[in-house]
Design an enzyme around this catalytic site. Structure first.
Site, PDB file in Angstrom:
ATOM      1  N   ARG A 104       0.884  -1.191   0.000  1.00  0.00           N
ATOM      2  CA  ARG A 104       0.000   0.000   0.000  1.00  0.00           C
ATOM      3  C   ARG A 104       0.907   1.221   0.000  1.00  0.00           C
ATOM      4  O   ARG A 104       1.697   1.407   0.927  1.00  0.00           O
ATOM      5  CB  ARG A 104      -0.907  -0.011   1.228  1.00  0.00           C
ATOM      6  N   HIS A 131      -7.323   1.111  -6.474  1.00  0.00           N
ATOM      7  CA  HIS A 131      -7.552   0.225  -5.318  1.00  0.00           C
ATOM      8  C   HIS A 131      -8.228  -1.055  -5.830  1.00  0.00           C
ATOM      9  O   HIS A 131      -9.393  -1.311  -5.552  1.00  0.00           O
ATOM     10  CB  HIS A 131      -8.428   0.947  -4.292  1.00  0.00           C
ATOM     11  N   GLN A 134     -10.163  -3.572  -3.459  1.00  0.00           N
ATOM     12  CA  GLN A 134     -11.466  -3.073  -3.023  1.00  0.00           C
ATOM     13  C   GLN A 134     -12.539  -3.403  -4.053  1.00  0.00           C
ATOM     14  O   GLN A 134     -13.638  -3.854  -3.709  1.00  0.00           O
ATOM     15  CB  GLN A 134     -11.376  -1.548  -2.833  1.00  0.00           C
ATOM     16  N   ASP A 225     -17.015   7.488  -1.425  1.00  0.00           N
ATOM     17  CA  ASP A 225     -15.753   7.355  -0.695  1.00  0.00           C
ATOM     18  C   ASP A 225     -15.450   8.727  -0.090  1.00  0.00           C
ATOM     19  O   ASP A 225     -16.110   9.723  -0.429  1.00  0.00           O
ATOM     20  CB  ASP A 225     -14.645   6.911  -1.676  1.00  0.00           C
ATOM     21  N   CYS A 265     -16.481   2.114   0.561  1.00  0.00           N
ATOM     22  CA  CYS A 265     -15.310   1.260   0.809  1.00  0.00           C
ATOM     23  C   CYS A 265     -14.865   1.298   2.264  1.00  0.00           C
ATOM     24  O   CYS A 265     -14.200   0.376   2.729  1.00  0.00           O
ATOM     25  CB  CYS A 265     -14.170   1.665  -0.119  1.00  0.00           C
ATOM     26  N   ARG A 293     -14.138  -8.285   1.315  1.00  0.00           N
ATOM     27  CA  ARG A 293     -12.712  -8.030   1.102  1.00  0.00           C
ATOM     28  C   ARG A 293     -11.916  -9.312   1.373  1.00  0.00           C
ATOM     29  O   ARG A 293     -10.983  -9.650   0.657  1.00  0.00           O
ATOM     30  CB  ARG A 293     -12.212  -6.913   2.031  1.00  0.00           C
TER      31      ARG A 293
HETATM   32  N1   CP Z   1     -11.387   0.156   2.271  1.00  0.00           N
HETATM   33  C1   CP Z   1     -10.114   0.032   2.703  1.00  0.00           C
HETATM   34  O1   CP Z   1      -9.178  -0.223   1.960  1.00  0.00           O
HETATM   35  O2   CP Z   1      -9.993   0.176   4.051  1.00  0.00           O
HETATM   36  P1   CP Z   1      -8.634   0.259   4.863  1.00  0.00           P
HETATM   37  O3   CP Z   1      -7.982   1.578   4.524  1.00  0.00           O
HETATM   38  O4   CP Z   1      -9.053   0.175   6.306  1.00  0.00           O
HETATM   39  O5   CP Z   1      -7.756  -0.888   4.465  1.00  0.00           O
HETATM   40  N1  NVA Z   2      -9.725   7.011  -1.267  1.00  0.00           N
HETATM   41  C1  NVA Z   2      -9.370   6.556   0.052  1.00  0.00           C
HETATM   42  C2  NVA Z   2      -9.658   5.092   0.185  1.00  0.00           C
HETATM   43  C3  NVA Z   2      -9.339   4.508   1.516  1.00  0.00           C
HETATM   44  C4  NVA Z   2      -9.631   3.057   1.593  1.00  0.00           C
HETATM   45  C5  NVA Z   2      -7.907   6.862   0.334  1.00  0.00           C
HETATM   46  O1  NVA Z   2      -7.082   6.683  -0.572  1.00  0.00           O
HETATM   47  O2  NVA Z   2      -7.586   7.285   1.436  1.00  0.00           O
END
Ligand code: CP
Ligand code: NVA
Length: 307
Positions: A104, A131, A134, A225, A265, A293
């Protein structure tokens, strides 16, 4: 059991799957969820997360433990990554210890560097661009509710961000009618739209608008989101008035299909992009979505590891 063509591959973006592979992973996710398939392994998954995570971290870990494997949490604060060891070196070293690595991070290019320097499968666990993990769970959740993806109308409201990008691409690949309602200056990346149009399955539609009410008219799925993603925290307050009319609430829901489902999400900011009533109401499927997930990523692990 495995989807042969995915064994050993990297998944850095949702379109790294072909349409058939994406459908096969979703089918496997549902078979893993029902218990129809119970693969086992003794592999090691690394999680290298430069940003916070609850769902992705825990769902990947739970999935791997359920498969009989092990998980190593490679938080930058406890590895040399946080002290600036280059990705090119880190990737080659981790490659020697691990069977698969989920990353990530911020820049998509950094994911590509991991993929270029490690031979094990690299999974995008969220970047600023996409993502994909997701969206596997989102598509699984939509299919569970409507028994199909092709022809389903989905409306994404809010910021044209990483989640929006993968949703647009995945929806187009599955033949969905994707409507995206954002303020003019917050539209998705035009390159993603062009890519989605190029890989869209028959019947798919992609509509961009700044009109949230038109966008949800008769829609079967409302998705939102956060208005400011990780790394954009300093912009959050200024964005609230700009995004206010894109909030998923009961009034907006009244324009949607009566059987519409609401997805997010997570994590959610109640009172900003979604109201408490909408997330807790009868249309919400966010907890199923969060559960999926784990099943969807288990299917991904099984496929990439060739179990
Ligand atoms: N939706 C999602 O990716 O959540 P987290 O940031 O908690 O992993
Ligand atoms: N768009 C958000 C998604 C988190 C799961 C971010 O990147 O923070």
């Amino acid at each position: 059991m495995e989807i042969q063509s995915l064994k050993g591959r990297d998944i850095l973006a949702i379109a790294d799957f072909s349409g058939e592979e994406l459908q096969a992973v979703l089918k496997l996710a549902s078979q893993l969820k029902s218990g129809e398939k119970k693969p086992q392994c003794q592999k090691i998954l690394g999680l290298l997360f430069y940003k916070a995570s609850t769902r992705t971290r825990v769902s990947f870990s739970a999935a791997m433990y359920q498969l009989g494997g092990q998980v190593l949490d490679l938080n930058p604060s406890v590895t040399q990554v946080g002290r600036g060891e280059p990705i090119t070196d880190t990737a080659r070293v981790l490659d020697r210890y691990l069977d698969i690595l989920a990353v990530r991070t911020f820049k998509q290019d950094d994911l590509q560097t991991f993929a270029d320097y490690a031979q094990i499968p690299i999974i995008n666990a969220l970047s600023d661009l996409e993502h994909p993990c997701q969206i596997l769970a989102d598509l699984q959740t939509i299919h569970e509710n409507f028994q199909q993806l092709s022809g389903i109308t989905i409306t994404y409201l809010g910021d044209g961000n990483n989640v929006a990008h993968s949703l647009i691409l995945g929806g187009a690949m599955m033949g969905m009618k994707v409507r995206v309602a954002t303020p003019q200056d917050y539209q998705p990346d035009p390159a993603i739209i062009a890519q989605a149009q190029a890989i869209a399955a028959e019947g798919a539609e992609i509509i961009l608008t700044d009109n949230p009410i038109e966008a949800v008219e008769g829609s079967q799925v409302l998705y939102t989101d956060v208005w400011a993603s990780m790394g954009q925290e300093d912009l959050a307050d200024a964005r609230i008035p700009i995004f206010q009319s894109y909030q998923v609430n009961e009034k907006l829901l009244s324009h949607a299909d009566p059987d519409a489902i609401v997805l997010h999400c997570l994590p959610a900011h109640r009172g900003e992009e979604i109201t408490n009533e909408a997330i807790e109401g009868k249309h919400s499927r966010v907890w199923d979505q969060a559960e999926n997930r784990m099943h969807a990523q288990k299917a991904l692990l099984v496929s990439l590891l060739g179990l």
